[in-house]
Design a protein around this motif. Structure first.
Motif, PDB file in Angstrom:
ATOM      1  N   UNK A  98      38.114  98.886  26.812  1.00 39.43           N
ATOM      2  CA  UNK A  98      36.688  98.665  26.561  1.00 39.43           C
ATOM      3  C   UNK A  98      36.200  97.422  27.299  1.00 39.43           C
ATOM      4  N   UNK A  99      36.984  96.352  27.231  1.00 41.22           N
ATOM      5  CA  UNK A  99      36.654  95.090  27.895  1.00 41.22           C
ATOM      6  C   UNK A  99      37.850  94.156  27.814  1.00 41.22           C
ATOM      7  N   UNK A 100      37.862  93.164  28.663  1.00 42.24           N
ATOM      8  CA  UNK A 100      38.883  92.130  28.577  1.00 42.24           C
ATOM      9  C   UNK A 100      38.361  91.027  27.648  1.00 42.24           C
ATOM     10  N   UNK A 101      39.252  90.153  27.230  1.00 45.53           N
ATOM     11  CA  UNK A 101      38.820  89.011  26.423  1.00 45.53           C
ATOM     12  C   UNK A 101      39.411  87.742  27.015  1.00 45.53           C
ATOM     13  N   UNK A 102      38.805  86.636  26.673  1.00 43.53           N
ATOM     14  CA  UNK A 102      39.247  85.323  27.131  1.00 43.53           C
ATOM     15  C   UNK A 102      40.015  84.676  25.987  1.00 43.53           C
ATOM     16  N   UNK A 103      41.290  84.345  26.230  1.00 40.98           N
ATOM     17  CA  UNK A 103      42.127  83.705  25.222  1.00 40.98           C
ATOM     18  C   UNK A 103      42.210  82.208  25.491  1.00 40.98           C
ATOM     19  N   UNK A 104      42.041  81.411  24.435  1.00 39.14           N
ATOM     20  CA  UNK A 104      42.182  79.960  24.519  1.00 39.14           C
ATOM     21  C   UNK A 104      43.488  79.599  23.817  1.00 39.14           C
ATOM     22  N   UNK A 105      44.423  78.938  24.503  1.00 42.48           N
ATOM     23  CA  UNK A 105      45.688  78.580  23.852  1.00 42.48           C
ATOM     24  C   UNK A 105      45.462  77.654  22.666  1.00 42.48           C
ATOM     25  N   UNK A 106      46.201  77.870  21.603  1.00 44.08           N
ATOM     26  CA  UNK A 106      46.156  76.993  20.430  1.00 44.08           C
ATOM     27  C   UNK A 106      47.211  75.908  20.650  1.00 44.08           C
ATOM     28  N   UNK A 107      46.823  74.835  21.330  1.00 45.76           N
ATOM     29  CA  UNK A 107      47.802  73.814  21.699  1.00 45.76           C
ATOM     30  C   UNK A 107      47.775  72.589  20.820  1.00 45.76           C
ATOM     31  N   UNK A 108      46.894  72.512  19.839  1.00 46.92           N
ATOM     32  CA  UNK A 108      46.842  71.355  18.957  1.00 46.92           C
ATOM     33  C   UNK A 108      46.065  70.210  19.580  1.00 46.92           C
ATOM     34  N   UNK A 109      46.411  68.987  19.182  1.00 46.10           N
ATOM     35  CA  UNK A 109      45.668  67.808  19.641  1.00 46.10           C
ATOM     36  C   UNK A 109      45.868  67.528  21.129  1.00 46.10           C
ATOM     37  N   UNK A 110      47.054  67.838  21.639  1.00 47.24           N
ATOM     38  CA  UNK A 110      47.369  67.573  23.046  1.00 47.24           C
ATOM     39  C   UNK A 110      48.080  68.787  23.628  1.00 47.24           C
ATOM     40  N   UNK A 111      47.658  69.217  24.800  1.00 44.76           N
ATOM     41  CA  UNK A 111      48.324  70.341  25.470  1.00 44.76           C
ATOM     42  C   UNK A 111      49.665  69.878  26.024  1.00 44.76           C
ATOM     43  N   UNK A 112      50.746  70.618  25.760  1.00 42.79           N
ATOM     44  CA  UNK A 112      52.045  70.251  26.319  1.00 42.79           C
ATOM     45  C   UNK A 112      51.984  70.200  27.852  1.00 42.79           C
ATOM     46  N   UNK A 113      52.583  69.172  28.458  1.00 41.75           N
ATOM     47  CA  UNK A 113      52.477  68.992  29.914  1.00 41.75           C
ATOM     48  C   UNK A 113      53.203  70.093  30.685  1.00 41.75           C
ATOM     49  N   UNK A 114      54.139  70.784  30.047  1.00 40.22           N
ATOM     50  CA  UNK A 114      54.844  71.864  30.749  1.00 40.22           C
ATOM     51  C   UNK A 114      54.020  73.159  30.826  1.00 40.22           C
ATOM     52  N   UNK A 115      52.924  73.212  30.076  1.00 46.42           N
ATOM     53  CA  UNK A 115      52.060  74.384  30.151  1.00 46.42           C
ATOM     54  C   UNK A 115      51.173  74.271  31.386  1.00 46.42           C
ATOM     55  N   UNK A 116      51.177  75.313  32.187  1.00 45.05           N
ATOM     56  CA  UNK A 116      50.295  75.385  33.345  1.00 45.05           C
ATOM     57  C   UNK A 116      49.527  76.705  33.256  1.00 45.05           C
ATOM     58  N   UNK A 117      48.594  76.906  34.154  1.00 45.84           N
ATOM     59  CA  UNK A 117      47.867  78.176  34.147  1.00 45.84           C
ATOM     60  C   UNK A 117      48.801  79.344  34.422  1.00 45.84           C
ATOM     61  N   UNK A 118      49.932  79.075  35.056  1.00 47.81           N
ATOM     62  CA  UNK A 118      50.902  80.140  35.347  1.00 47.81           C
ATOM     63  C   UNK A 118      51.853  80.419  34.191  1.00 47.81           C
ATOM     64  N   UNK A 119      52.044  79.438  33.291  1.00 45.21           N
ATOM     65  CA  UNK A 119      53.052  79.594  32.228  1.00 45.21           C
ATOM     66  C   UNK A 119      52.489  79.664  30.822  1.00 45.21           C
ATOM     67  N   UNK A 120      51.214  79.344  30.635  1.00 42.76           N
ATOM     68  CA  UNK A 120      50.678  79.213  29.282  1.00 42.76           C
ATOM     69  C   UNK A 120      50.768  80.505  28.473  1.00 42.76           C
ATOM     70  N   UNK A 121      50.598  81.650  29.096  1.00 40.30           N
ATOM     71  CA  UNK A 121      50.691  82.908  28.343  1.00 40.30           C
ATOM     72  C   UNK A 121      52.100  83.163  27.828  1.00 40.30           C
ATOM     73  N   UNK A 122      53.101  82.645  28.523  1.00 43.75           N
ATOM     74  CA  UNK A 122      54.486  82.792  28.068  1.00 43.75           C
ATOM     75  C   UNK A 122      54.873  81.700  27.081  1.00 43.75           C
ATOM     76  N   UNK A 123      54.330  80.501  27.243  1.00 41.30           N
ATOM     77  CA  UNK A 123      54.717  79.359  26.401  1.00 41.30           C
ATOM     78  C   UNK A 123      54.004  79.339  25.054  1.00 41.30           C
TER      79      UNK A 123
END
Length: 86
Positions: free
Chosen positions: A42-67
């Motif tokens: 029907x449509x795509x959606x935009x997901x926002x990672x639930x990273x808390x107060x600070x985003x982990x530095x190992x998360x990148x746009x390439x890895x965030x969906x896996x992490x």
């Protein structure tokens, strides 16, 4: 055909921002996924990672969906998303 990973159904939106929280559906330790016909999307959606107060530095746009395992559905990404999700 399209590869789709499934997430939990919407529950109540979060009180402080009104966004719905979703997590990956896991079955037998594996992500629940399907191959579906593109006409069933029907449509795509935009997901926002639930990273808390600070985003982990190992998360990148390439890895965030896996992490990240929990996301917020951005119902404010466009007018159609807002009207569909809310």
């Amino acid at each position: 055909l399209a590869y789709v990973e499934w997430f939990t159904p919407f529950q109540q939106p979060e009180l402080h921002h009104g966004l719905y929280k979703v997590s990956r559906l896991i079955r037998h330790g594996e992500r629940l996924a399907s191959i579906i016909d593109v006409s069933d999307i029907r449509r795509s959606i935009h997901l926002i990672p639930n990273f808390g107060a600070v985003a982990p530095c190992e998360w990148t746009s390439s890895t965030v969906l896996d992490c990240c395992s929990t996301f917020f559905v951005n119902s404010f990404s466009d007018r159609h998303a807002y009207l569909t999700i809310i």
